[in-house]
Design a protein around this motif. Structure first.
Motif, short mmCIF file in Angstrom:
data_model
loop_
_atom_site.label_atom_id
_atom_site.label_comp_id
_atom_site.label_asym_id
_atom_site.label_seq_id
_atom_site.Cartn_x
_atom_site.Cartn_y
_atom_site.Cartn_z
N ALA A 88 0.25 -2.48 -11.98
CA ALA A 88 -0.11 -1.81 -10.73
C ALA A 88 -1.59 -1.50 -10.70
O ALA A 88 -2.27 -1.55 -11.73
CB ALA A 88 0.71 -0.53 -10.57
N SER A 89 -2.07 -1.17 -9.53
CA SER A 89 -3.44 -0.67 -9.38
C SER A 89 -3.46 0.81 -9.74
O SER A 89 -2.60 1.57 -9.29
CB SER A 89 -3.91 -0.85 -7.93
OG SER A 89 -3.85 -2.22 -7.56
N PRO A 90 -4.45 1.23 -10.54
CA PRO A 90 -4.41 2.60 -11.08
C PRO A 90 -4.95 3.65 -10.14
O PRO A 90 -5.87 4.39 -10.47
CB PRO A 90 -5.26 2.48 -12.35
CG PRO A 90 -6.26 1.41 -12.03
CD PRO A 90 -5.53 0.43 -11.15
N GLN A 91 -4.38 3.74 -8.94
CA GLN A 91 -4.70 4.84 -8.04
C GLN A 91 -3.44 5.26 -7.29
O GLN A 91 -2.48 4.50 -7.20
CB GLN A 91 -5.84 4.48 -7.06
CG GLN A 91 -5.41 3.87 -5.74
CD GLN A 91 -5.26 2.37 -5.80
OE1 GLN A 91 -5.00 1.80 -6.85
NE2 GLN A 91 -5.42 1.72 -4.67
N ASP A 92 -3.45 6.50 -6.79
CA ASP A 92 -2.29 7.07 -6.08
C ASP A 92 -1.05 6.98 -6.95
O ASP A 92 0.06 6.68 -6.48
CB ASP A 92 -2.06 6.35 -4.75
CG ASP A 92 -3.24 6.47 -3.80
OD1 ASP A 92 -3.77 7.59 -3.66
OD2 ASP A 92 -3.64 5.45 -3.21
N LEU A 93 -1.19 7.28 -8.23
CA LEU A 93 -0.09 7.10 -9.17
C LEU A 93 0.98 8.17 -9.04
O LEU A 93 2.15 7.92 -9.34
CB LEU A 93 -0.63 7.04 -10.60
CG LEU A 93 -1.47 5.79 -10.90
CD1 LEU A 93 -2.04 5.84 -12.31
CD2 LEU A 93 -0.66 4.51 -10.69
N GLU A 94 0.60 9.37 -8.59
CA GLU A 94 1.63 10.39 -8.33
C GLU A 94 2.53 9.94 -7.18
O GLU A 94 3.75 10.11 -7.24
CB GLU A 94 0.99 11.75 -8.03
CG GLU A 94 0.29 12.39 -9.22
CD GLU A 94 -1.16 11.93 -9.35
OE1 GLU A 94 -1.58 10.99 -8.60
OE2 GLU A 94 -1.87 12.47 -10.21
N ASP A 95 1.92 9.36 -6.14
CA ASP A 95 2.71 8.81 -5.04
C ASP A 95 3.63 7.70 -5.55
O ASP A 95 4.80 7.60 -5.17
CB ASP A 95 1.80 8.24 -3.95
CG ASP A 95 1.05 9.31 -3.19
OD1 ASP A 95 1.48 10.48 -3.21
OD2 ASP A 95 0.01 8.97 -2.57
N PHE A 96 3.08 6.85 -6.44
CA PHE A 96 3.87 5.75 -7.00
C PHE A 96 5.06 6.28 -7.77
O PHE A 96 6.19 5.77 -7.63
CB PHE A 96 2.98 4.90 -7.90
CG PHE A 96 3.66 3.71 -8.50
CD1 PHE A 96 4.49 2.90 -7.73
CD2 PHE A 96 3.46 3.36 -9.82
CE1 PHE A 96 5.11 1.79 -8.27
CE2 PHE A 96 4.08 2.26 -10.38
CZ PHE A 96 4.90 1.47 -9.61
N ALA A 97 4.85 7.31 -8.57
CA ALA A 97 5.95 7.87 -9.37
C ALA A 97 7.06 8.40 -8.48
O ALA A 97 8.25 8.14 -8.73
CB ALA A 97 5.41 8.98 -10.27
N VAL A 98 6.71 9.12 -7.43
CA VAL A 98 7.72 9.69 -6.54
C VAL A 98 8.40 8.59 -5.73
O VAL A 98 9.63 8.54 -5.60
CB VAL A 98 7.10 10.75 -5.61
CG1 VAL A 98 8.12 11.23 -4.58
CG2 VAL A 98 6.59 11.93 -6.43
N GLY A 99 7.60 7.66 -5.19
CA GLY A 99 8.17 6.60 -4.38
C GLY A 99 9.07 5.68 -5.17
O GLY A 99 10.15 5.28 -4.70
N PHE A 100 8.67 5.32 -6.38
CA PHE A 100 9.52 4.48 -7.24
C PHE A 100 10.82 5.20 -7.55
O PHE A 100 11.90 4.59 -7.51
CB PHE A 100 8.76 4.15 -8.53
CG PHE A 100 9.54 3.30 -9.50
CD1 PHE A 100 9.44 1.92 -9.47
CD2 PHE A 100 10.37 3.88 -10.45
CE1 PHE A 100 10.16 1.13 -10.37
CE2 PHE A 100 11.09 3.11 -11.35
CZ PHE A 100 10.98 1.73 -11.31
N SER A 101 10.73 6.49 -7.85
CA SER A 101 11.93 7.27 -8.18
C SER A 101 12.91 7.29 -7.02
O SER A 101 14.13 7.20 -7.21
CB SER A 101 11.55 8.69 -8.58
OG SER A 101 10.68 8.70 -9.70
N LEU A 102 12.39 7.41 -5.80
CA LEU A 102 13.24 7.41 -4.62
C LEU A 102 13.78 6.02 -4.31
O LEU A 102 14.97 5.85 -4.03
CB LEU A 102 12.46 7.95 -3.41
CG LEU A 102 12.13 9.44 -3.42
CD1 LEU A 102 11.08 9.77 -2.37
CD2 LEU A 102 13.39 10.27 -3.18
N SER A 103 12.92 5.01 -4.36
CA SER A 103 13.34 3.65 -4.02
C SER A 103 14.38 3.12 -4.98
O SER A 103 15.28 2.36 -4.61
CB SER A 103 12.12 2.71 -4.01
OG SER A 103 11.22 3.04 -2.98
#
Length: 293
Positions: A58-73
């Motif tokens: 992944a691209s190393p930015q907005d990683l908190e968003d990535f963590a939450v979005g991945f967990s939901l998806s």
């Protein structure tokens, strides 16, 4: 060789968003030596309550968003509130996202966990049987939020307005030419959120996470992606409660079938004043009343 400014990485650690590399360019028979700015992709490990679950590029930015979005998806959590904390830990070989989730969510994860190795552009990495595939394409799981009707239909003009605005907010893509983006627009087509990543799936996960963390009802607007609409993009949108997904390129036939089952409006080739609607056209009506200019 890292181009750290203006594309800074994670805090003061070693990861930049883009790097300058030597390159030779050819144009009309002339060769010019110089350099090119290229997007970085970094191994990102998603670690839930101390247990490593997936490694994605992944691209190393907005990683908190990535963590939450991945967990939901991935249906690891039912709501953003189940993600209690995210710590970004950069190391010499990649980034670890230490995700603290509620005990109930962790119990479900342990019951269904499987080894996964994610790659950019790979939507089924780690699935080892057709039975797993069948499970992954289901949308009627009680944990899914599902697509629901909210408000009046969108106008085609709102759809075109939002997609036209996407390019101006893709800062990393403008610099490198190698990034996907996912955006969310309100009913008037005003683009309110954009997330970029080298992986189209990651970009959409980041957008889903950003919406959830901001407490925005995803069904109050629509999502746009600067890629084709594959089945997993439809799946992520439907699980997030997004009612309309607009792609700049084509969908796959499987994506159309899934969108139809999910009640999601799927539009493709959204560019240049044109688009094609494949499913549930009720959400896109020329006679819909716009909410603003």
């Amino acid at each position: 060789m890292n181009a750290r400014a203006p594309f800074a990485g994670v805090g003061d650690e070693t990861f930049a968003l883009a790097s300058s590399v030597p390159a030779s360019s050819w144009h009309d028979g002339l060769i010019e030596d110089g350099s090119e700015l290229l997007a970085e992709e970094v191994p990102v490990a998603l670690v839930f309550n101390g247990i490593s679950h997936a490694v994605m590029l992944a691209s190393p930015q907005d990683l908190e968003d990535f963590a939450v979005g991945f967990s939901l998806s991935e249906r690891i959590v039912r709501a953003a509130q189940d993600v209690r904390e995210v710590e970004v830990e950069a190391g010499p070989h990649g980034i670890a996202l230490a995700i603290d989730i509620a005990p109930g969510a962790m119990a479900r994860l342990k019951a269904t966990r499987r080894a996964r190795l994610g790659q950019t552009g790979c939507g089924l990495c780690g699935i080892d049987s057709l039975a797993w595939f069948e499970r992954e394409t289901e949308l009627d799981d009680p944990r899914d939020g599902g697509v629901h009707e909210t408000g009046s239909p969108f106008t085609p003009q709102a759809l075109q307005r939002a997609m036209a605005a996407m390019a101006g907010q893709q800062r990393l893509h403008q610099a490198t030419g190698a990034m996907h983006a996912a955006g969310w627009a309100d009913r008037d087509g005003h683009l309110l959120l954009v997330r970029e990543d080298v992986g189209r799936h990651n970009a959409l996960d980041k957008l889903v996470g950003a919406l959830a963390r901001a407490g925005i009802d995803a069904g109050d607007g629509f999502a746009l992606v600067t890629s084709r609409a594959s089945f997993e993009m439809v799946q992520k949108a439907a699980r997030a409660g997004i009612g309309l997904l607009a792609a700049i390129s084509a969908p796959t036939a499987m994506a159309v079938r899934l969108a139809d089952r999910a009640g999601l409006t799927l539009a493709g080739f959204v560019r240049g004043g044109r688009h094609v609607v494949y499913t549930h056209p009720r959400r896109l009506r020329p006679d819909a009343v716009a909410h603003g200019t």
